[in-house]
Scaffold this motif. Sequence first.
Motif, PDB file in Angstrom:
ATOM      1  N   SER A  36    -136.605 -35.315  56.614  1.00  0.00           N
ATOM      2  CA  SER A  36    -137.894 -35.143  56.859  1.00  0.00           C
ATOM      3  C   SER A  36    -138.633 -36.158  54.914  1.00  0.00           C
ATOM      4  CB  SER A  36    -138.256 -34.528  56.352  1.00  0.00           C
ATOM      5  OG  SER A  36    -140.290 -34.108  56.157  1.00  0.00           O
ATOM      6  N   THR A  37    -138.806 -37.365  54.630  1.00  0.00           N
ATOM      7  CA  THR A  37    -138.802 -37.183  53.347  1.00  0.00           C
ATOM      8  C   THR A  37    -140.069 -36.163  52.918  1.00  0.00           C
ATOM      9  OG1 THR A  37    -141.090 -39.186  53.768  1.00  0.00           O
ATOM     10  CG2 THR A  37    -138.544 -39.890  54.557  1.00  0.00           C
ATOM     11  N   GLU A  38    -140.004 -35.315  53.480  1.00  0.00           N
ATOM     12  CA  GLU A  38    -141.669 -34.406  52.821  1.00  0.00           C
ATOM     13  C   GLU A  38    -140.784 -34.079  51.412  1.00  0.00           C
ATOM     14  OE1 GLU A  38    -145.021 -30.898  53.670  1.00  0.00           O
ATOM     15  OE2 GLU A  38    -143.871 -32.032  55.395  1.00  0.00           O
ATOM     16  N   ILE A  39    -139.497 -33.627  51.558  1.00  0.00           N
ATOM     17  CA  ILE A  39    -138.593 -32.686  50.675  1.00  0.00           C
ATOM     18  C   ILE A  39    -138.877 -33.152  49.413  1.00  0.00           C
ATOM     19  CG2 ILE A  39    -136.702 -34.269  50.893  1.00  0.00           C
ATOM     20  CD1 ILE A  39    -134.645 -31.044  50.564  1.00  0.00           C
ATOM     21  N   MET A  40    -139.333 -34.713  49.356  1.00  0.00           N
ATOM     22  CA  MET A  40    -139.728 -36.020  48.149  1.00  0.00           C
ATOM     23  C   MET A  40    -140.453 -34.785  47.462  1.00  0.00           C
ATOM     24  SD  MET A  40    -139.457 -39.693  50.039  1.00  0.00           S
ATOM     25  CE  MET A  40    -140.086 -40.268  48.372  1.00  0.00           C
ATOM     26  N   LEU A  41    -141.352 -33.844  47.662  1.00  0.00           N
ATOM     27  CA  LEU A  41    -142.286 -33.602  47.083  1.00  0.00           C
ATOM     28  C   LEU A  41    -141.349 -32.251  45.821  1.00  0.00           C
ATOM     29  CD1 LEU A  41    -144.939 -33.089  49.664  1.00  0.00           C
ATOM     30  CD2 LEU A  41    -145.068 -34.749  47.561  1.00  0.00           C
TER      31      LEU A  41
ATOM     32  N   PHE B  56    -143.869 -43.682  51.286  1.00  0.00           N
ATOM     33  CA  PHE B  56    -144.964 -43.949  50.437  1.00  0.00           C
ATOM     34  C   PHE B  56    -146.633 -43.676  49.861  1.00  0.00           C
ATOM     35  CE2 PHE B  56    -142.873 -48.528  51.229  1.00  0.00           C
ATOM     36  CZ  PHE B  56    -142.014 -48.790  49.298  1.00  0.00           C
ATOM     37  N   GLN B  57    -146.499 -42.343  50.585  1.00  0.00           N
ATOM     38  CA  GLN B  57    -147.420 -41.675  50.575  1.00  0.00           C
ATOM     39  C   GLN B  57    -146.903 -40.105  49.329  1.00  0.00           C
ATOM     40  OE1 GLN B  57    -150.824 -42.081  50.468  1.00  0.00           O
ATOM     41  NE2 GLN B  57    -150.452 -39.278  49.752  1.00  0.00           N
ATOM     42  N   HIS B  58    -145.333 -40.641  50.197  1.00  0.00           N
ATOM     43  CA  HIS B  58    -144.866 -38.953  48.958  1.00  0.00           C
ATOM     44  C   HIS B  58    -145.082 -39.117  47.426  1.00  0.00           C
ATOM     45  CE1 HIS B  58    -144.450 -36.623  52.660  1.00  0.00           C
ATOM     46  NE2 HIS B  58    -143.508 -37.245  53.304  1.00  0.00           N
ATOM     47  N   LEU B  59    -144.553 -41.177  47.185  1.00  0.00           N
ATOM     48  CA  LEU B  59    -144.004 -41.026  46.298  1.00  0.00           C
ATOM     49  C   LEU B  59    -145.263 -41.100  45.364  1.00  0.00           C
ATOM     50  CD1 LEU B  59    -142.241 -44.712  47.076  1.00  0.00           C
ATOM     51  CD2 LEU B  59    -141.408 -42.296  45.805  1.00  0.00           C
ATOM     52  N   VAL B  60    -146.485 -42.034  45.761  1.00  0.00           N
ATOM     53  CA  VAL B  60    -148.141 -41.440  45.392  1.00  0.00           C
ATOM     54  C   VAL B  60    -148.467 -40.195  44.928  1.00  0.00           C
ATOM     55  CG1 VAL B  60    -150.500 -41.441  45.679  1.00  0.00           C
ATOM     56  CG2 VAL B  60    -148.619 -43.323  46.775  1.00  0.00           C
TER      57      VAL B  60
END
Length: 277
Positions: A202-207, A240-244
């Motif tokens: 999951s890309t959510e870990i970027m948070l 991309f939303q996580h990057l934002v």
Amino acid sequence: MSEVNNSNSTASRRFAIGVSDFSTSEPLLNAEQIVACGMDFIEPGLAKMAAMSEADFDAAVQRIQAAGIRVKSANWFLPPDLKVTGPDVDLAKSKQFLEHALARAVKLGARAVVFGSPGSRSLPEGFSEAEGRRQMIEFCRLCSDVIRDHGWDLKIAVEHVNHTETNFINTFGQALSVVSEVDRPEIGLAADFYHFAMEDESTEIMLDAGDLICAVQLANPEGRCFPKAGASIPGLNAFFQHLVEIGYSGGVSVEATVDNLEQDCKASVELIATLPM
């Protein structure tokens, strides 16, 4: 020096978009064509640049700077024969390479170097993963020391590289753990959409990483090609939303197999312009 006139400049979109060295993209060689297609910057391969003669490298720098082409980052960090893990690690040799190669990255204007380099960091069969982690942390701190000694405004972005390419640090979570232990401001993280998809992570870990992320790469996981308008790419909007959400303000580079460079670049610029950010 004036920047290339780019009608698709970042003034009209949130992130600068570039092309990484991969397959036949050759961004240093094809820089003018890449930016003419709407891309904002190039991400050349550092190991390739390090291997160039002084005269050839200086000529490339002059050409890129005269054209006003931005080099926000570099990838392809280490040559495969320069080992970061295993019994053949030579820190003196590593430091010599870093002094030479990172100076070239800085001369071109790069602010981050993506540390994928699966050939350098993969663990030899039967080698201790704990020892490999210790060596990886030691190497990252060596990178930090070299950057500090020269006062360079540069970061190393440790990349999570999927299990088909290396047996070491395959997930973003593992990369985050290593970088957190290194605990140096010169050492950050690369977030690569392709590797997230390949590991089903999951890309959510970027948070959780926040401003440790200092480089971003992507490709369509279906064929590792340039993402194009009209293609269904699950998870790309969330990425991309996580990057934002973390306030990322760096570049996003396409690291993908080239079919037709001009068409691929234009198609990726068109796609990214349609993303809800």
